[in-house]
Design an enzyme around this catalytic site. Sequence first.
Site, PDB file in Angstrom:
ATOM      1  N   LYS A  96       0.196   0.818  -1.714  1.00 27.12           N
ATOM      2  CA  LYS A  96      -0.329   2.079  -1.224  1.00 27.12           C
ATOM      3  C   LYS A  96      -0.113   2.154   0.288  1.00 27.12           C
ATOM      4  O   LYS A  96       0.075   1.097   0.888  1.00 27.12           O
ATOM      5  CB  LYS A  96      -1.804   2.238  -1.592  1.00 27.12           C
ATOM      6  CG  LYS A  96      -2.719   1.243  -0.842  1.00 27.12           C
ATOM      7  CD  LYS A  96      -4.146   1.497  -1.124  1.00 27.12           C
ATOM      8  CE  LYS A  96      -4.758   2.437  -0.137  1.00 27.12           C
ATOM      9  NZ  LYS A  96      -5.262   1.798   1.095  1.00 27.12           N
ATOM     10  N   ASP A 144      -6.911   6.799   2.789  1.00 28.88           N
ATOM     11  CA  ASP A 144      -6.954   5.338   2.727  1.00 28.88           C
ATOM     12  C   ASP A 144      -7.757   4.845   1.521  1.00 28.88           C
ATOM     13  O   ASP A 144      -7.418   3.842   0.909  1.00 28.88           O
ATOM     14  CB  ASP A 144      -7.572   4.803   4.032  1.00 28.88           C
ATOM     15  CG  ASP A 144      -7.441   3.295   4.174  1.00 28.88           C
ATOM     16  OD1 ASP A 144      -6.406   2.752   3.746  1.00 28.88           O
ATOM     17  OD2 ASP A 144      -8.371   2.654   4.707  1.00 28.88           O
ATOM     18  N   LYS A 173     -16.034   3.703   7.275  1.00 29.89           N
ATOM     19  CA  LYS A 173     -15.921   2.466   8.048  1.00 29.89           C
ATOM     20  C   LYS A 173     -17.114   2.405   8.999  1.00 29.89           C
ATOM     21  O   LYS A 173     -17.666   3.437   9.383  1.00 29.89           O
ATOM     22  CB  LYS A 173     -14.638   2.487   8.872  1.00 29.89           C
ATOM     23  CG  LYS A 173     -13.391   2.551   7.978  1.00 29.89           C
ATOM     24  CD  LYS A 173     -12.526   1.356   8.166  1.00 29.89           C
ATOM     25  CE  LYS A 173     -11.300   1.383   7.319  1.00 29.89           C
ATOM     26  NZ  LYS A 173     -11.095   0.168   6.526  1.00 29.89           N
ATOM     27  N   GLU A 200     -17.841   0.253   4.131  1.00 28.26           N
ATOM     28  CA  GLU A 200     -17.353  -0.923   4.847  1.00 28.26           C
ATOM     29  C   GLU A 200     -18.101  -1.076   6.154  1.00 28.26           C
ATOM     30  O   GLU A 200     -18.443  -0.085   6.798  1.00 28.26           O
ATOM     31  CB  GLU A 200     -15.859  -0.784   5.132  1.00 28.26           C
ATOM     32  CG  GLU A 200     -15.018  -0.781   3.878  1.00 28.26           C
ATOM     33  CD  GLU A 200     -13.542  -0.796   4.223  1.00 28.26           C
ATOM     34  OE1 GLU A 200     -12.983  -1.900   4.268  1.00 28.26           O
ATOM     35  OE2 GLU A 200     -12.973   0.271   4.470  1.00 28.26           O
ATOM     36  N   HIS A 234      -8.482   4.095  -4.280  1.00 32.20           N
ATOM     37  CA  HIS A 234      -9.521   3.204  -4.810  1.00 32.20           C
ATOM     38  C   HIS A 234     -10.677   3.974  -5.437  1.00 32.20           C
ATOM     39  O   HIS A 234     -11.132   3.684  -6.536  1.00 32.20           O
ATOM     40  CB  HIS A 234     -10.086   2.306  -3.703  1.00 32.20           C
ATOM     41  CG  HIS A 234      -9.047   1.525  -2.954  1.00 32.20           C
ATOM     42  ND1 HIS A 234      -7.915   1.039  -3.543  1.00 32.20           N
ATOM     43  CD2 HIS A 234      -8.976   1.143  -1.651  1.00 32.20           C
ATOM     44  CE1 HIS A 234      -7.192   0.377  -2.640  1.00 32.20           C
ATOM     45  NE2 HIS A 234      -7.814   0.441  -1.480  1.00 32.20           N
ATOM     46  N   ARG A 284      13.110  -8.110   8.801  1.00 32.79           N
ATOM     47  CA  ARG A 284      14.110  -7.899   9.845  1.00 32.79           C
ATOM     48  C   ARG A 284      14.233  -9.101  10.794  1.00 32.79           C
ATOM     49  O   ARG A 284      15.305  -9.443  11.247  1.00 32.79           O
ATOM     50  CB  ARG A 284      13.686  -6.661  10.647  1.00 32.79           C
ATOM     51  CG  ARG A 284      14.673  -6.206  11.693  1.00 32.79           C
ATOM     52  CD  ARG A 284      14.009  -5.163  12.555  1.00 32.79           C
ATOM     53  NE  ARG A 284      13.766  -3.950  11.780  1.00 32.79           N
ATOM     54  CZ  ARG A 284      14.608  -2.918  11.748  1.00 32.79           C
ATOM     55  NH1 ARG A 284      15.715  -2.952  12.444  1.00 32.79           N
ATOM     56  NH2 ARG A 284      14.334  -1.854  11.034  1.00 32.79           N
ATOM     57  N   HIS A 296      -5.323  -2.334  -5.380  1.00 30.73           N
ATOM     58  CA  HIS A 296      -5.947  -3.643  -5.578  1.00 30.73           C
ATOM     59  C   HIS A 296      -7.365  -3.539  -6.147  1.00 30.73           C
ATOM     60  O   HIS A 296      -7.884  -4.509  -6.678  1.00 30.73           O
ATOM     61  CB  HIS A 296      -5.884  -4.498  -4.300  1.00 30.73           C
ATOM     62  CG  HIS A 296      -6.916  -4.158  -3.270  1.00 30.73           C
ATOM     63  ND1 HIS A 296      -6.778  -3.116  -2.387  1.00 30.73           N
ATOM     64  CD2 HIS A 296      -8.105  -4.717  -2.979  1.00 30.73           C
ATOM     65  CE1 HIS A 296      -7.837  -3.067  -1.600  1.00 30.73           C
ATOM     66  NE2 HIS A 296      -8.659  -4.038  -1.940  1.00 30.73           N
TER      67      HIS A 296
HETATM   68  C1  BG6 Z   1      -7.415  -1.112   1.803  1.00 28.85           C
HETATM   69  C2  BG6 Z   1      -7.617  -0.176   2.967  1.00 28.85           C
HETATM   70  O1  BG6 Z   1      -6.652  -0.482   0.795  1.00 28.85           O
HETATM   71  O2  BG6 Z   1      -8.678  -1.466   1.268  1.00 28.85           O
HETATM   72  C3  BG6 Z   1      -8.505  -0.821   4.022  1.00 28.85           C
HETATM   73  O3  BG6 Z   1      -6.363   0.165   3.532  1.00 28.85           O
HETATM   74  C4  BG6 Z   1      -9.792  -1.296   3.406  1.00 28.85           C
HETATM   75  O4  BG6 Z   1      -8.776   0.103   5.068  1.00 28.85           O
HETATM   76  C5  BG6 Z   1      -9.522  -2.154   2.173  1.00 28.85           C
HETATM   77  O5  BG6 Z   1     -10.497  -2.044   4.382  1.00 28.85           O
HETATM   78  C6  BG6 Z   1     -10.813  -2.470   1.455  1.00 28.85           C
HETATM   79  O6  BG6 Z   1     -10.573  -3.407   0.456  1.00 28.85           O
HETATM   80  P1  BG6 Z   1     -11.714  -4.362  -0.053  1.00 28.85           P
HETATM   81  O7  BG6 Z   1     -11.076  -5.131  -1.169  1.00 28.85           O
HETATM   82  O8  BG6 Z   1     -12.121  -5.215   1.110  1.00 28.85           O
HETATM   83  O9  BG6 Z   1     -12.833  -3.465  -0.507  1.00 28.85           O
END
Ligand code: BG6
Length: 511
Positions: free
Chosen positions: A170, A257, A362, A238, A262, A60, A200
């Site tokens: 996502k 999330d 987290k 994390e 994942h 935008r 990812h």
């Molecule tokens: C993302 C989440 O998809 O993956 C984040 O939205 C998270 O909250 C991240 O921190 C973790 O990815 P990675 O590759 O660092 O394990």
Amino acid sequence: MNPLNPLRAGLDDERLAPPCAIVIFGASGDLTRRKLVPALYHLQISRMLAPGSAIVGFARKSATDAEFREEQREATMQHARSKPVDPESWSTFESSLFYVQGAFDDASGFERLKSQLERIDATHGTRGNRLFYLATPPEFFGPISRMLASAGLIGDPTDSASFTRVIVEKPFGHDLESSRVLDRALHEVLHESQIYRIDHYLGKEAVQNLLAFRFGNAIFEPLWRRENIDHVQITVAEEIGIEGRGKFYEGAGATRDIIQNHLFQLLMLVAMEPPSAFDADSVRDEKVKVLRALRPMARERISELTARGQYGRGTLGGAPLTAYREEPDVNPDSRTETFAAMRIDIDNWRWQGVPFYIRTGKRLTRRVSEVAVRFKAIPVALFGRSQAETAPNELVLRIQPDEGITLRVAAKQPGSRMLLRDVNMDFRYGTTWGRTSADAYERLILDALLGDATLFARNDEVDESWRYITPILEYWQEMPAPGFPNYSSGTWGPAAAEALVERDGRRWRRP
Ligand code: BG6
């Protein structure tokens, strides 16, 4: 060596994408700066993007090509995986970066985009190949794809001369209902074969190695079943908090999330049957069968089979950390979970009676993603007390950091007595291959350019994962949060998570 292109010497095991215009929606966002443009830059310097490929940012805010290039240059200098960024390579790369200003609901922006893409086809030889990357919140997926269709930018999926593909980020929806609405919106204008739902985690080398490990070796597959395995633990822990993403995270929480996407991807790869071939449909057919076999969690058992948590204050390495409720854009009475754990049961022949314990959170003690397969204990201890003190065999597939695999076995300690101790057999990516892995986004963007959807989620996988998770989220929504915050930052999560496994006579690993 490839005789046609000496520049690709030594890269014959790598793949080359066809020329394509890559359009990023949400180009002024964080993902574009931190991940997408650095990934495209690396693909280009590793000579995996075809010469003539072009990248168009669409957002935008008003900006010129030059301003967009400068902004991306600064971001890539900061986030590139191989530093420093070579000025000459960057300058070649940036000559193919363009910017189009537009709102996602304004047809004139899409007309400008169309003219730009036509110019690129003429000057770069991209031949009508388009990859649209929707790096936006999911509520824009439907409007953007409709606008693309009205502007005549979505090609026929059966056209063999050029392709149109769309990568969607996502989260794919918020629950079962919203993900179905989203899916219908995309399918109004796109064929499933044109939709690439990115996760990812599937682009990570060590995650793909799960498939290589299971189906590239003869010795593990016969063990990979209920007769030999006691339980499986999957952890995505994390150390970081929510990193300024309060607004997003308040509406998401740990389950949406990480678990729905994942963690479930890891679960599917660990539990799936061998596919008949290594192609997108064969692999995804087997993955989705795992989700179909998950035992739905009965409402009255949800509190016993799950644990949720939210971080409070704490310390990490001596530094004080704030509580989740004190983060910017977070409700001071928030009930959002920053930690979630579950016991999952798979009702099929291979896994009946083998619990899968999964957890994510987290602000835990350390960053670690891993799959731990715990084998059954030996039936008889021949070697006395020292053997009784050894632990059952355990295979740990480390996704990150320190990617690798460890197998714990009992071994005789040197000496005159028959004393047994646990020892590790270890494989490490870093020391074995001696090179750093590509970022997950590099691999996945390349796959999408090549039309290989094996490492992307199919609509039935997404649907099944929401079908399992949604009743749990609804139940949690109705039930008051259990004394949040209920774990201190820098710890391994709430006591409820310990109770979840201890109830079954087991313990979480301390990775
Ligand atoms: C993302 C989440 O998809 O993956 C984040 O939205 C998270 O909250 C991240 O921190 C973790 O990815 P990675 O590759 O660092 O394990």
